[in-house]
Design a protein around this motif. Structure first.
Motif, PDB file in Angstrom:
ATOM      1  N   THR A  86      30.960   0.732  20.609  1.00 44.85           N
ATOM      2  CA  THR A  86      29.999  -0.338  20.332  1.00 44.85           C
ATOM      3  C   THR A  86      28.692  -0.197  21.090  1.00 44.85           C
ATOM      4  O   THR A  86      27.693  -0.756  20.685  1.00 44.85           O
ATOM      5  CB  THR A  86      30.604  -1.699  20.708  1.00 44.85           C
ATOM      6  OG1 THR A  86      30.966  -1.661  22.082  1.00 44.85           O
ATOM      7  CG2 THR A  86      31.808  -2.004  19.859  1.00 44.85           C
ATOM      8  N   ASP A 122      27.808 -11.107  24.763  1.00 45.36           N
ATOM      9  CA  ASP A 122      28.457 -10.013  24.034  1.00 45.36           C
ATOM     10  C   ASP A 122      29.934  -9.929  24.383  1.00 45.36           C
ATOM     11  O   ASP A 122      30.787  -9.753  23.517  1.00 45.36           O
ATOM     12  CB  ASP A 122      27.796  -8.664  24.353  1.00 45.36           C
ATOM     13  CG  ASP A 122      26.360  -8.561  23.885  1.00 45.36           C
ATOM     14  OD1 ASP A 122      25.998  -9.249  22.902  1.00 45.36           O
ATOM     15  OD2 ASP A 122      25.603  -7.788  24.508  1.00 45.36           O
ATOM     16  N   ALA A 176      33.026 -10.500  21.853  1.00 44.54           N
ATOM     17  CA  ALA A 176      33.927  -9.364  21.632  1.00 44.54           C
ATOM     18  C   ALA A 176      35.373  -9.756  21.922  1.00 44.54           C
ATOM     19  O   ALA A 176      36.301  -9.229  21.316  1.00 44.54           O
ATOM     20  CB  ALA A 176      33.516  -8.184  22.505  1.00 44.54           C
ATOM     21  N   ILE A 191      33.570  -3.649  27.775  1.00 42.12           N
ATOM     22  CA  ILE A 191      33.572  -4.196  26.418  1.00 42.12           C
ATOM     23  C   ILE A 191      34.343  -3.271  25.465  1.00 42.12           C
ATOM     24  O   ILE A 191      34.972  -3.721  24.537  1.00 42.12           O
ATOM     25  CB  ILE A 191      32.138  -4.469  25.919  1.00 42.12           C
ATOM     26  CG1 ILE A 191      32.181  -5.383  24.694  1.00 42.12           C
ATOM     27  CG2 ILE A 191      31.393  -3.179  25.619  1.00 42.12           C
ATOM     28  CD1 ILE A 191      30.838  -5.947  24.283  1.00 42.12           C
ATOM     29  N   GLU A 192      34.323  -1.973  25.749  1.00 38.34           N
ATOM     30  CA  GLU A 192      35.037  -1.019  24.901  1.00 38.34           C
ATOM     31  C   GLU A 192      36.543  -1.237  24.936  1.00 38.34           C
ATOM     32  O   GLU A 192      37.240  -0.949  23.980  1.00 38.34           O
ATOM     33  CB  GLU A 192      34.722   0.424  25.326  1.00 38.34           C
ATOM     34  CG  GLU A 192      33.288   0.822  25.143  1.00 38.34           C
ATOM     35  CD  GLU A 192      32.866   0.895  23.686  1.00 38.34           C
ATOM     36  OE1 GLU A 192      33.729   1.030  22.793  1.00 38.34           O
ATOM     37  OE2 GLU A 192      31.653   0.819  23.436  1.00 38.34           O
ATOM     38  N   LEU A 226      37.724  -3.974  22.292  1.00 37.57           N
ATOM     39  CA  LEU A 226      37.526  -3.776  20.861  1.00 37.57           C
ATOM     40  C   LEU A 226      38.443  -2.673  20.328  1.00 37.57           C
ATOM     41  O   LEU A 226      38.712  -1.709  21.042  1.00 37.57           O
ATOM     42  CB  LEU A 226      36.065  -3.428  20.576  1.00 37.57           C
ATOM     43  CG  LEU A 226      35.088  -4.511  20.992  1.00 37.57           C
ATOM     44  CD1 LEU A 226      33.662  -3.999  20.851  1.00 37.57           C
ATOM     45  CD2 LEU A 226      35.276  -5.762  20.165  1.00 37.57           C
TER      46      LEU A 226
END
Length: 68
Positions: free
Chosen positions: A24, A34, A38, A63-64, A67
């Motif tokens: 992302t 964000d 997410a 964040i990865e 997701l």
């Protein structure tokens, strides 16, 4: 091609999504907003604080992990 004929299969190298398209990050900063979105959470003060702490502790690559 008629409806009864199947489409020819692509070689495996053309069916696989390249790794750079699976992530992302676009080189921009990851904001607490964000992170909250997410995670599938609502943008509330409590969730934004959670995201700020997570970003401080784990960095923007965290964040990865959330997701698919």
């Amino acid at each position: 091609m008629s409806i009864s004929e199947p489409e020819p299969s692509l070689p495996p190298s053309e069916r696989v999504t390249p790794d750079e398209l699976l992530h992302t990050r676009t080189g921009t900063e990851v904001s607490p907003e964000d992170m909250v979105l997410a995670a599938g959470r609502d943008l509330t003060p409590r969730n934004l604080e959670w995201a700020r702490r997570k970003l401080e502790a784990e960095g923007p690559d965290s964040i990865e992990k959330m997701l698919p």
